[in-house]
Design an enzyme around this catalytic site. Sequence first.
Site, short mmCIF file in Angstrom:
data_model
loop_
_atom_site.label_atom_id
_atom_site.label_comp_id
_atom_site.label_asym_id
_atom_site.label_seq_id
_atom_site.Cartn_x
_atom_site.Cartn_y
_atom_site.Cartn_z
N GLU A 1 66.24 9.93 4.36
CA GLU A 1 65.64 9.75 5.69
C GLU A 1 64.34 10.57 5.80
OE1 GLU A 1 68.33 10.98 8.78
OE2 GLU A 1 67.01 10.27 10.39
N ASP B 1 61.98 13.14 17.31
CA ASP B 1 62.99 13.53 18.30
C ASP B 1 63.01 15.00 18.72
OD1 ASP B 1 63.47 10.99 17.38
OD2 ASP B 1 65.65 11.21 17.35
C1 GLC Z 1 65.74 9.22 14.35
C2 GLC Z 1 64.25 9.41 14.18
C3 GLC Z 1 63.51 8.19 14.74
C4 GLC Z 1 64.04 6.94 14.07
C5 GLC Z 1 65.57 6.84 14.15
C6 GLC Z 1 66.14 5.75 13.28
O1 GLC Z 1 66.09 9.17 15.69
O2 GLC Z 1 63.80 10.57 14.78
O3 GLC Z 1 62.13 8.31 14.56
O4 GLC Z 1 63.46 5.82 14.63
O5 GLC Z 1 66.16 8.04 13.72
O6 GLC Z 1 65.77 5.90 11.95
#
Ligand code: GLC
Length: 424
Positions: free
Chosen positions: A393, A163
């Site tokens: 995460e 992101d």
């Molecule tokens: C964030 C991450 C993305 C992922 C999402 C859900 O937006 O950057 O890659 O898919 O979270 O985990």
Amino acid sequence: MSLSLNEQARKILTDNDKGGYTVPTARLYPFQWNWDSVFTGLGFATYDVNRGWEEIETLFSAQWDDGFVPHIVFHKDDPSYYPGASLWSAGNGTLKTSGITQPPVAATVIRRLMETYKSDDSDARAKALMSKVAAWHRWFREVRDPSGEGLVMTVHPWETGRDNNAEWTAPMGNVEVNPSVKLERRDVSMVDASERPHDREYLIYMSLVAEGRALNWDHKAIAEKSSYRVADVGMTMMLLRSERDLLAMAEYFGDEALAAEVSARIKIAEKGVNALWDDELQAYCSKDLLTGKSSGMVTSASMLAPYAGVGSKEQTAALMQHFDRIANKIKYTMPSLDPDHSEYDHKRYWLGPVWLVVNYMVGTGLLEIGEKERGERVHKDTGDLVRDHGFYEAFSCATGQGTGGNHFTWTAAIWLAWAGKELV
Ligand code: GLC
């Protein structure tokens, strides 16, 4: 009695299972995410192959008529997430979804389920999904490959899955903030703000959502008009890898027409990917399609070339030099951004932290091309992060400290499918 890491990982998958699909983690991400689910399918398959298939099948139930597969599927309303379904105002008629996509890793995982986790119905399920994945890949080529070179154009940083990577900073600078955007972020009340993107970035993210909405999510129109158009090195590599796996499936099922179509695209992409090679830096980088400028930075996505099966001997050698330089600077490979870059921040989201799904692909690619030592280092670091710090995460590449959400689905899935296993 304390649970083993495998038991903990399975428990995370079970706790985040909403029936047919999982959420990445409760509250912070309360819906189904595209590439999260695909990797989660791989994690489930290690002990419940039926549930593994189901995860991916549910994702594809949100596919649109034009082949597009959305990045979020809003199966149920949940006010804890911003931007929610009403701000996207998109869907396939049956399900509400976002209007942008995410990295195409499905073909690779479907092939893996079919070959490694055989069951009575695995061939039938793989075949049914194959035609859906083929439609998605066609969509990428028809809508998101304007030069016909086999690159993947993105129209929103979130499509890349990375992101807030620094690769997007310059192209985002050319996007005008839409004055009607009012930020209502919920993420920063749930996790430490220093581990999340800044508000100034969110203003652009939301301005781009407003652009797509104004064009009624007409993907062809968006691809022609978007004020943000970037060829992402990560998605380009992942799609090429997925094309190879789709080809293997087409051949296995004797679908000659599909095999010929995919082979032709692979040839184009194998050559075309060189448009992302930055000669000065000696690495594959993303490229702003509006200015023609390379991002000029090494990221974990640059290291996906082996996974995609591309790179001359010289290019691979240059990448390995970057790998060693970077690996010597941090404790855990593979940081999401070059630690020598000015925007590097070891604990802010995609500006440094290690993400297990990317490590899985980077490590797999390295091992496949015979880069044993480096591949094993990535595998070991990935496992150590979970062993020493849990199922977050992402993780600081400098200290290993968990960042962002905890009890995280795809981290648990990669532990089960790869990081927690011995390499064979
Ligand atoms: C964030 C991450 C993305 C992922 C999402 C859900 O937006 O950057 O890659 O898919 O979270 O985990």
